[in-house]
Design an enzyme around this catalytic site. Structure first.
Site, PDB file in Angstrom:
ATOM      1  N   SER A   1       0.838  -1.197   0.000  1.00 39.23           N
ATOM      2  CA  SER A   1       0.000   0.000   0.000  1.00 39.23           C
ATOM      3  C   SER A   1       0.870   1.244   0.000  1.00 39.23           C
ATOM      4  CB  SER A   1      -0.929   0.020   1.229  1.00 39.23           C
ATOM      5  OG  SER A   1      -0.177   0.154   2.416  1.00 39.23           O
TER       6      SER A   1
ATOM      7  N   ARG B   1       0.644   5.727   0.960  1.00 39.04           N
ATOM      8  CA  ARG B   1      -0.168   6.772   1.584  1.00 39.04           C
ATOM      9  C   ARG B   1       0.528   8.111   1.453  1.00 39.04           C
ATOM     10  NH1 ARG B   1       1.386   5.041   6.912  1.00 39.04           N
ATOM     11  NH2 ARG B   1       3.661   4.956   6.915  1.00 39.04           N
TER      12      ARG B   1
ATOM     13  N   ASP C   1      12.821   3.373   1.924  1.00 40.38           N
ATOM     14  CA  ASP C   1      11.918   3.517   3.067  1.00 40.38           C
ATOM     15  C   ASP C   1      12.617   3.258   4.395  1.00 40.38           C
ATOM     16  OD1 ASP C   1      12.112   0.754   2.606  1.00 40.38           O
ATOM     17  OD2 ASP C   1       9.993   0.514   2.096  1.00 40.38           O
ATOM     18  N   THR C   2      13.543   2.292   4.427  1.00 40.60           N
ATOM     19  CA  THR C   2      14.261   2.045   5.674  1.00 40.60           C
ATOM     20  C   THR C   2      15.198   3.198   6.011  1.00 40.60           C
ATOM     21  OG1 THR C   2      14.199  -0.304   5.152  1.00 40.60           O
ATOM     22  CG2 THR C   2      15.612   0.356   6.967  1.00 40.60           C
TER      23      THR C   2
ATOM     24  N   GLN D   1       1.464 -11.063   7.324  1.00 40.93           N
ATOM     25  CA  GLN D   1       0.595 -10.466   6.306  1.00 40.93           C
ATOM     26  C   GLN D   1       0.067 -11.552   5.366  1.00 40.93           C
ATOM     27  OE1 GLN D   1       3.356  -7.697   4.588  1.00 40.93           O
ATOM     28  NE2 GLN D   1       3.007  -6.106   6.123  1.00 40.93           N
TER      29      GLN D   1
ATOM     30  N   ASN E   1      18.820  -7.762   6.870  1.00 39.75           N
ATOM     31  CA  ASN E   1      17.478  -7.898   6.308  1.00 39.75           C
ATOM     32  C   ASN E   1      16.888  -9.205   6.809  1.00 39.75           C
ATOM     33  OD1 ASN E   1      16.841  -5.787   4.022  1.00 39.75           O
ATOM     34  ND2 ASN E   1      19.018  -6.268   3.841  1.00 39.75           N
TER      35      ASN E   1
ATOM     36  N   THR F   1       6.963  -4.958   6.113  1.00 37.69           N
ATOM     37  CA  THR F   1       7.001  -6.188   5.326  1.00 37.69           C
ATOM     38  C   THR F   1       8.322  -6.922   5.570  1.00 37.69           C
ATOM     39  OG1 THR F   1       5.561  -5.225   3.648  1.00 37.69           O
ATOM     40  CG2 THR F   1       6.859  -7.127   2.998  1.00 37.69           C
TER      41      THR F   1
ATOM     42  N   GLY G   1       5.244  -0.126  11.286  1.00 35.44           N
ATOM     43  CA  GLY G   1       3.980  -0.796  11.585  1.00 35.44           C
ATOM     44  C   GLY G   1       4.082  -1.864  12.645  1.00 35.44           C
TER      45      GLY G   1
END
Length: 469
Positions: free
Chosen positions: A14, A16, A238-239, A305, A297, A260, A404
């Site tokens: 997703s 946002r 993003d990290t 999920q 990682n 994720t 999250g």
């Protein structure tokens, strides 16, 4: 006058749009738009719908106009390693292939014919992952060489969206380092490596640091969204953004960017590319202002999920957490980094098969399946902390979970137990916050990352979990 900054945070499932501003000395967030994302099967290849994603980016920007909160700048962050190739006219060549596609199978061996794995790690500091850009490019070279012949520019996914917004081509440092193509010594592309592998050097554009401004929106974008603003590059991985949002608590801290994927590590001013870090499969991804994210990682919330999806989403994540807590004594465990969990047709069956194969009790209920995932993940965190401490020669006082996964209190408590350290959980919107921080430093709201991190701790809820044993 209130200044608003817009973070477009796109994940694997997703995306946002989150507006940020300063109010009464604290950062305030407002989610204005959300959309779905996911890989699509196009002619047997797992791809991202890059055109639809850009449509969604503009739709969220239009929403800012509709609510009367026009940002002074916008920046996009996404996952790492995936890229697009553009021709000399700026048109995309082929599809935006996703990292879970099978095209990289066997490409590691093709790379190692030219440079062995040990030497590759020594010169890039990046752990081996079969989806790394270096292997994806070898797949392009072997399977569709005409694409490289036509290519004028390579852009990672967020760089591509910045190009579509501004018309300017550049690659941001944190996202560039995920591809295993950047030297930790020069902090630039490893052009000698490109020559060795036969990758055209001319397709790699200038690397820019997070906080750089590309310019204003292209005229056609401005007309479509109804306003103009600056395109300011955040830490586009993003990290990289999430780590910028790890609050300052005055303690030596290991972070877990939990989404994720679980990215677990520490911030370092120097890359650690020795034999021990290579053996532990730790990586040195780039951070803000040429810091390094020395991390591992780990297969993260992807597993839960997928479990939720395989139960037809009849349970919320909170319900799965609660059911896992009820079955906490269920003893079976899995190796969360086992390749069988990377992209199975059915995650529940993959977990059951692993337990059966390893002679353990097979989980049957949703609670048993969920506790296998959460407990296995926490135990992996415990082992990783020990590796990081052994290699860095430091003892860390606390774990800070951001993203999250900070919402999963059960997992946070399991992590405290497994690591025997205090766990801080929050902020949950770390990636968007870090994205905004880079823009806000450029905009003069903060003078430094250190100041921003102190303010983040004051602005957002952070829960505390102490080990129970």
């Amino acid at each position: 006058m209130q200044n608003y900054y817009l973070a477009v945070d796109i994940g694997a499932s997703s995306g946002r749009h989150i507006l940020g501003c300063m109010k009464d000395g604290k950062m305030q967030l407002e989610e204005v738009y959300r959309f779905e994302n996911g890989m699509k099967d196009i002619d047997g290849t797992k791809c991202w719908d890059a055109d639809q994603l850009f449509t969604e980016i503009k739709a969220g920007m239009k929403q800012c106009k509709e609510i009367g909160k026009i940002p002074v700048s916008v920046g996009v962050d996404t996952w790492g390693v995936d890229f697009v190739l553009l021709d000399k006219d700026g048109n995309r060549i082929g599809q935006a292939v996703g990292y879970r596609d099978s095209r990289t199978q066997g490409m590691d061996e093709e790379v190692y014919k030219i440079i062995n794995e040990t030497d590759l790690y020594a010169r890039t500091g990046i752990q081996k992952q079969m989806y790394n850009t270096i292997y994806q490019l070898m797949a392009v070279k072997k399977k569709t060489p005409e694409y490289l012949e036509q290519a004028d520019t390579l852009l990672f996914m967020p760089d591509y969206f910045h190009y579509l917004l501004s018309g300017k081509k550049a690659v941001e440092y944190t996202i560039a380092t995920t591809g295993q193509l950047v030297s930790p010594v020069t902090k630039d592309w490893d052009y000698e490596l490109f020559d060795m592998l036969g990758y055209p050097k001319n397709i790699f554009p200038e690397i820019k640091m997070a906080g750089s401004v590309l310019g204003s929106l292209r005229k056609e974008v401005e007309e479509e969204v109804g306003f103009t603003c600056q395109v300011v590059i955040p830490a586009s991985h993003d990290t990289g953004s999430a780590v910028m949002a790890v609050p300052s608590m005055g303690k030596e801290t290991v972070y877990i960017s939990s989404g994720t994927w679980s990215l677990m590590g520490v911030e370092s001013l120097e890359a650690i590319c020795n034999e021990a870090s290579h053996e532990a499969n730790l990586t040195n991804e780039g951070g803000y202002n040429y810091r390094y994210r020395f991390l591992k990682n780990i297969m993260g919330l992807w597993m839960i999920q997928s479990v939720r999806r395989d139960y037809d989403k009849q349970y919320s994540f909170a319900e799965l957490c609660a059911m896992a807590a009820e079955k906490k004594d269920f003893s079976s465990r899995v190796d969360v980094d086992d390749q069988s969990f990377f992209a199975p047709d059915n995650m529940i069956e993959a977990i059951k098969e692993y337990c059966a194969k390893t002679g353990q009790t097979v989980p049957e209920t949703p609670g048993e399946v969920a506790t296998v995932v959460y407990a296995s993940l926490a135990e992996c965190y415990g082992r990783t902390v020990q590796q990081i401490e052994a290699i860095t020669g430091k003892s860390y006082e606390a774990i800070n979970i951001v993203g999250g996964g900070a919402n999963a209190d059960y997992l946070s408590q399991l992590t405290a137990n497994a690591t025997k350290k205090t766990v801080y959980a929050g902020p949950t919107e770390a990636t968007a916050i870090g994205n905004l921080v880079a823009q806000m430093i450029y905009g003069g709201e903060y003078t430094s990352l250190e100041e921003a991190r102190k303010n983040i701790f004051e602005s957002f809820e952070v829960k505390t979990f102490e080990p129970e044993c």
